[in-house]
Design a protein around this motif. Structure first.
Motif, PDB file in Angstrom:
ATOM      1  N   GLU A  16       0.741  -0.839  -0.300  1.00 19.91           N
ATOM      2  CA  GLU A  16      -0.076  -0.069   0.572  1.00 19.91           C
ATOM      3  C   GLU A  16       0.650   0.880  -0.228  1.00 19.91           C
ATOM      4  O   GLU A  16       2.015   1.062  -0.126  1.00 19.91           O
ATOM      5  CB  GLU A  16      -0.601  -0.259   0.873  1.00 19.91           C
ATOM      6  CG  GLU A  16      -0.424  -0.025   2.211  1.00 19.91           C
ATOM      7  CD  GLU A  16      -1.336   0.301   3.797  1.00 19.91           C
ATOM      8  OE1 GLU A  16      -2.851  -0.758   3.800  1.00 19.91           O
ATOM      9  OE2 GLU A  16      -0.966   0.135   4.557  1.00 19.91           O
ATOM     10  N   ARG A  17       0.238   2.453  -0.303  1.00 22.45           N
ATOM     11  CA  ARG A  17       0.968   3.200  -0.138  1.00 22.45           C
ATOM     12  C   ARG A  17       0.627   4.770   0.975  1.00 22.45           C
ATOM     13  O   ARG A  17      -0.216   4.587   1.271  1.00 22.45           O
ATOM     14  CB  ARG A  17       0.531   4.254  -1.326  1.00 22.45           C
ATOM     15  CG  ARG A  17       1.253   5.695  -1.755  1.00 22.45           C
ATOM     16  CD  ARG A  17       1.673   6.685  -3.303  1.00 22.45           C
ATOM     17  NE  ARG A  17       1.904   5.821  -3.932  1.00 22.45           N
ATOM     18  CZ  ARG A  17       1.190   5.268  -4.598  1.00 22.45           C
ATOM     19  NH1 ARG A  17      -0.335   4.659  -4.624  1.00 22.45           N
ATOM     20  NH2 ARG A  17       1.790   4.352  -6.297  1.00 22.45           N
ATOM     21  N   ARG A  18       1.843   4.934   1.661  1.00 24.67           N
ATOM     22  CA  ARG A  18       1.808   5.571   2.778  1.00 24.67           C
ATOM     23  C   ARG A  18       2.398   6.557   2.784  1.00 24.67           C
ATOM     24  O   ARG A  18       3.394   6.406   2.686  1.00 24.67           O
ATOM     25  CB  ARG A  18       1.680   5.322   4.089  1.00 24.67           C
ATOM     26  CG  ARG A  18       1.026   3.811   4.212  1.00 24.67           C
ATOM     27  CD  ARG A  18       1.965   2.990   5.383  1.00 24.67           C
ATOM     28  NE  ARG A  18       0.733   1.940   6.386  1.00 24.67           N
ATOM     29  CZ  ARG A  18       0.735   1.281   7.342  1.00 24.67           C
ATOM     30  NH1 ARG A  18       1.916   1.309   8.134  1.00 24.67           N
ATOM     31  NH2 ARG A  18      -0.293   0.515   7.484  1.00 24.67           N
ATOM     32  N   ASN A  19       2.049   8.029   3.368  1.00 25.25           N
ATOM     33  CA  ASN A  19       2.549   9.199   2.483  1.00 25.25           C
ATOM     34  C   ASN A  19       3.201   9.568   1.646  1.00 25.25           C
ATOM     35  O   ASN A  19       4.494   9.742   1.753  1.00 25.25           O
ATOM     36  CB  ASN A  19       3.424   9.263   3.698  1.00 25.25           C
ATOM     37  CG  ASN A  19       2.899   8.972   5.011  1.00 25.25           C
ATOM     38  OD1 ASN A  19       1.477   9.753   5.457  1.00 25.25           O
ATOM     39  ND2 ASN A  19       3.349   8.669   6.510  1.00 25.25           N
ATOM     40  N   GLY A  20       2.720   9.041   0.683  1.00 27.50           N
ATOM     41  CA  GLY A  20       3.408   8.966  -0.873  1.00 27.50           C
ATOM     42  C   GLY A  20       4.742   7.969  -1.200  1.00 27.50           C
ATOM     43  O   GLY A  20       5.144   8.013  -2.026  1.00 27.50           O
ATOM     44  N   LYS A  21       5.019   6.687  -0.580  1.00 27.35           N
ATOM     45  CA  LYS A  21       5.585   6.220   0.082  1.00 27.35           C
ATOM     46  C   LYS A  21       4.692   4.958  -0.417  1.00 27.35           C
ATOM     47  O   LYS A  21       3.871   4.366   0.239  1.00 27.35           O
ATOM     48  CB  LYS A  21       6.657   6.141   1.167  1.00 27.35           C
ATOM     49  CG  LYS A  21       7.534   7.777   1.113  1.00 27.35           C
ATOM     50  CD  LYS A  21       7.947   7.622  -0.141  1.00 27.35           C
ATOM     51  CE  LYS A  21       9.525   8.971  -0.237  1.00 27.35           C
ATOM     52  NZ  LYS A  21       9.974   9.287  -1.022  1.00 27.35           N
ATOM     53  N   VAL A  22       5.694   3.875  -0.962  1.00 25.82           N
ATOM     54  CA  VAL A  22       4.922   2.444  -1.088  1.00 25.82           C
ATOM     55  C   VAL A  22       5.797   1.359  -0.419  1.00 25.82           C
ATOM     56  O   VAL A  22       6.209   1.299   0.204  1.00 25.82           O
ATOM     57  CB  VAL A  22       5.718   1.730  -2.094  1.00 25.82           C
ATOM     58  CG1 VAL A  22       4.769   0.364  -2.431  1.00 25.82           C
ATOM     59  CG2 VAL A  22       5.150   2.582  -3.640  1.00 25.82           C
TER      60      VAL A  22
END
Length: 945
Positions: free
Chosen positions: A546-552
């Protein structure tokens, strides 16, 4: 530098190396034998040694259970059984340690003696009953033990009971995990097992009260019938097929006529002779029977002749009888020898009673390469692969004589009876090897009918077809080459892989035209020859991406922790694992540099990476996410001095000899080059050149724009006038040296001769083309490599062996199919195979992962994680490097293990000594980075081309 004792992954690997080694088995059997000395101090020491060993075995099993295929395999169940037996056997040492007396005839004392003997259970781990249980020799051994059990008492009887108990347990596990050809076979095997169980139970003294126990023990005699029935059946067939009965009848009748005739003549002519040779002329000598019997004895055995003839008639008869007797005796010996020879030939080709094995149907020129690589990968995974070869020739092919670990049977692989002979119904996987020299029609017909025959015997077996021709469908609307038109129920829609030698060969040549070490890298990623080297692995995962704060971010399967993927990959590098890609539920591999393009969140069923084994990949990823999730990405470094090798869009290729698959090669080269000029020099006639050019033009019509972009020039050359090559060498930037199509000498001799003159001309002309000698086997290639390395030439001469490459590719695919004992395990290994196909450029997948080289023209930093992160930021996954010179170094611990417990340990290709894959995967490669970074000339990466 870390040694194997500080590296958890390598520790497991080397401990399994030692514990699975035959030499370790002999040492342990010696220690087990010493335990019967009943010495207290020795028993204490042995219990300590056995406890350490069992602790390590338990840790290894626990580590291997992390992922398939081991978790769902028969091997895991057998390993657990042996672990239980080992614990019981080791615990029996307590009787000696506590000095419990074993003398006396009380029931409790006899029970203690039985428990004392349980330490012999440990022997069975090292006897490998699972492999020998279905062999003919084992049947004879069981016959001997059964007969011995009727006279054995006390200690010997308990040893026999323990043996049969272990055998019944192993048979139970195997029988529950195999597929039977018919319900009748299944019922028969379980019936024999039940009879053996009853017969074994009544042998135990505690069950002596059972009525008719002695009669029940006799049930084991039924098992004696199985091996002897096979012998008698084959003896009957030999007698019938060889018409030996007619010959025996003829000689018996002849002997009867001679005996009766001689007796009658003697009765009337020598009535007073002592025919019964008792020294007395009695009434029996004057009867008819005594002369006939004397005549019979004279004809059948010359040793029965009289010591001295009393008259001329007896002398003549004696000489005549001796001559005829020798003839009759020789005749019987000849018939007997032929019968025995025929019987042994029948028994050598008797149906194999073997299970969970791999079958190779047919034999071709690449079969030795396949078998050799299968042995390497089997030893690497400690799996004890059992391979059976079925070929049409009664004599084993010369190429297979050196492989003594395989079983051989002969017969037509399109006949059900021949397939039953190799027990195909109980096999896990089969390789169908189509021979060379067939037309496309014969190739297709043989493969199709083989498929039908195989599926009739074993509908669910994993199949791998090795075909010399192409593997494309032959009818519009068909999805693959072996689609059966009348199959409307999906009966033939089972795991079947068709690997085309022509297409793999074309892909190989296409890729080495772009990156000369491509074949070496891919072979290392599939089956490295050094056991401690890393290879491409796939492991189960089951987490969310998933993507969190623009990071994978990648989550653990239980979603209780996560980490950014780039940080994960960077941290894994120095832990001995190179993470390459994550796979989706369709089995498509997404490389790390493309994860930000995915639609997230996504379920990730498996991971793809380079590690020593799949367990190491799974364990290190799990550990890193759970324990190192708070780590940060290292600062990126400047990498302007690390750039991909520049490729021109025009290819000038000179080919001497005939490489095969030329149309396929040219079609694949069109994806990499705008203009292609091929000059082919071979000893072809004018008619052959015209025919080949017409064929190429016809094939070019299949690809849009091919005729405009490809120019093929074919010239006849006799391979003796070397000056003839000069103008063509000047225009070429790549040169392929292959065998002439019409040659009476060995191909390698011709190639080496051309190369010798070519090097002189290249040096004189001051040019530097890439030169690729194409050899037929690795021994030839190694001799040439050693010769070239001796003189340190500045030219790039890359020796390649296409058949070995194809054999490695096919063995890798086949072994992972064989190791998959469940649909989930097979799906996992299919993901790995598809990833290899993508790397080879044999896939239309958009997520292409190419093996590339980056030239190094700057000082590399000591911080490998920073370099990895910087290259990943540019869209490259760093997987290794090539050194300027061969790197030969060793780790003291690894050296000690190799000397005491030797296995195959070095590369057969000298070029591999310059290549390091997964730099931190073992102490040796780690040392190459820490001490020889300055000698790195290329970084090996996965990325876009």
């Amino acid at each position: 530098m870390n040694t194997v004792f500080r590296d958890r992954t390598l520790f497991y690997h080397h401990m399994e190396w030692v514990l699975m080694h035959p030499r370790f088995g002999f040492i342990m059997m010696g220690l087990i034998a010493l335990s019967f000395l009943h010495e207290r101090l020795l028993a204490i020491a042995l219990l300590a040694i056995f406890s350490i060993e069992l602790t390590l075995r338990f840790a290894i099993i626990r580590n291997k259970r992390r992922t398939n295929p081991y978790r769902s395999s028969l091997n895991q169940k057998v390993d657990m059984l042996f672990l239980v037996l080992d614990v019981i056997g080791a615990a029996s040492l307590l009787i000696t340690i506590f000095n419990i007396p074993l003398d006396g005839d009380l029931a409790a004392t006899r029970l203690l003696r039985a428990i004392y003997l349980l330490r012999s259970l440990r022997m069975f781990r090292y006897l490998d009953l699972q492999s020998i249980m279905y062999s003919p020799t084992y049947g004879m051994l069981i016959s001997l033990i059964i007969l011995l059990s009727f006279v054995a008492q006390d200690t010997i009887m308990w040893i026999i009971i323990i043996f049969f108990a272990v055998e019944l347990a192993i048979r139970f596990i195997i029988m529950r995990n195999i597929k039977y050809e018919t319900k009748r076979d299944q019922a028969s095997e379980w019936k024999y097992w039940s009879i053996d169980l009853i017969a074994t139970l009544v042998m135990v003294p505690a069950f002596a009260f059972i009525p008719y126990g002695g009669a029940l023990r006799m049930l084991r005699l039924i098992r004696l019938l199985r091996p002897w029935l096979v012998i008698m059946r084959n003896l009957r067939d030999v007698m019938r097929e060889g018409q030996f009965l007619q010959e025996i009848n003829l000689i018996v009748l002849l002997l009867a006529v001679l005996s009766i005739s001689g007796g009658v003549i003697g009765h009337y002519m020598e009535n007073d002779f002592d025919y019964d040779q008792n020294g007395i002329n009695n009434p029996e000598d004057r009867g008819m029977m005594a002369p006939i019997w004397f005549s019979f004895r004279m004809f059948t055995d010359p040793g029965n002749a009289i010591h001295y003839p009393y008259n001329t008639e007896i002398a003549i008869f004696s000489v005549f009888a001796v001559i005829i007797g020798v003839f009759i005796f020789a005749f019987f010996i000849g018939i007997g020898a032929n019968i025995v020879a025929g019987l042994m030939a029948k028994l050598r080709n008797e149906r194999l009673h073997i299970t969970n094995h791999m079958v190779m149907l047919g034999c071709s020129a690449v079969s030795p390469f396949i078998i050799s690589q299968l042995k390497t990968i089997s030893e690497r995974s400690y799996s004890r692969l059992k391979l059976v070869v079925l070929h049409h020739s009664e004599k084993i092919p010369e190429e297979l004589i050196d492989y003594g670990w395989i079983s051989y049977r002969w017969g037509d692989m399109n006949q059900v009876t021949a397939l039953q002979r190799v027990n195909l119904a109980h096999a896990r996987q089969a390789i169908v090897s189509i021979p060379e020299g067939l037309s496309d029609a014969d190739n297709l017909a043989m493969a199709t009918f083989s498929l039908i025959a195989i599926r009739k015997v074993n509908p669910d077996i994993y199949l791998n077809f090795a075909t010399p021709g192409t593997a494309h469908p032959h009818l519009d609307g068909h999805h693959h080459m072996l689609q059966i038109g009348w199959d409307i129920q999906g009966y033939y829609n089972k795991p079947t892989v068709v690997l085309s030698q022509a297409e793999v060969r074309a892909n190989l040549f296409r890729n080495i035209m772009i990156y000369r070490d491509f074949d070496q890298i891919i072979e290392r990623l599939m089956i490295p020859e050094r056991t401690e080297e890393s290879s491409l692995q796939v492991c189960e995962w089951g987490g969310i991406l998933e993507r969190r704060n623009g990071k994978v971010h990648l989550l653990l399967p239980k979603a209780d922790a996560s980490i950014e993927v780039s940080i994960l990959a960077t941290q894994l590098l120095e832990r001995g694992v190179t993470l390459v890609a994550l796979t989706d539920e369709q089995g498509i591999s997404h490389p790390l540099y493309k994860l930000d393009q995915l639609v997230l969140p996504q379920f990730i069923p498996s991971l793809l990476g380079i590690a020593i084994d799949a367990n190491a990949l799974n364990a290190e990823v799990y550990y890193t996410i759970q324990r190192l999730q708070n780590q940060h990405l290292p600062p990126l470094i400047e990498t302007t001095g690390i750039q991909p090798v520049m490729q021109t869009k025009k290819l000038n290729l000179l080919i001497t000899g005939w490489i095969g698959s030329l149309p396929l090669l040219l079609q694949r080269l069109l994806t990499e080059f705008d203009r292609i000029h091929i000059t082919l020099l071979d000893n072809l006639s004018a008619d052959e050149i015209a025919e080949q050019q017409a064929y190429l033009r016809k094939r070019f019509m299949e690809t849009a724009g091919a005729n405009e972009r490809i120019n093929v020039e074919m010239i006849s050359w006799g391979f003796s006038d070397m000056n003839f090559l000069r103008p063509y060498i000047l225009k070429a930037d790549r040169i392929l040296l292959s065998r002439p199509q019409h040659t009476k000498t060995q191909a390698y001799a011709c190639i080496a001769t051309v190369l010798s003159h070519l090097v002189s001309m290249v040096r004189t002309l001051g040019i530097n083309p890439d030169i690729f000698p194409v050899m037929e086997n690795r021994e030839q290639a190694r001799v040439l490599q050693q010769e070239l390395e001796r003189f340190s030439l500045p030219h790039e001469i890359h020796v390649t062996v296409p058949d070995e490459f194809y054999g490695t590719y096919l063995a890798h695919t086949s072994f992972h199919m064989y190791a998959s004992e469940s649909p989930g395990a097979y799906a996992l290994q299919r993901t790995l195979r598809h990833a290899i196909d993508v790397m080879m450029g044999d896939s239309n997948n958009d997520n292409e992962m190419n093996i590339l080289a980056l030239t190094v023209e700057q000082t590399l930093p000591e911080a490998a994680d920073a370099l990895f992160a910087s290259l990943l930021d540019r869209g490259y996954i760093w997987i290794g490097y090539r050194l300027k010179e061969s790197f030969i170094w060793s780790d003291p611990v690894q050296n000690a293990i190799r000397k005491v417990f030797p296995r195959q340990e070095d590369f057969s290709c000298l070029r591999q000594l310059q290549i390091i894959i997964n730099p931190f995967g073992n102490p040796v490669s780690r040392h190459s980075w820490s001490e020889y970074r300055h000698s790195i000339v290329e970084l090996i990466v996965i990325g876009h081309r």
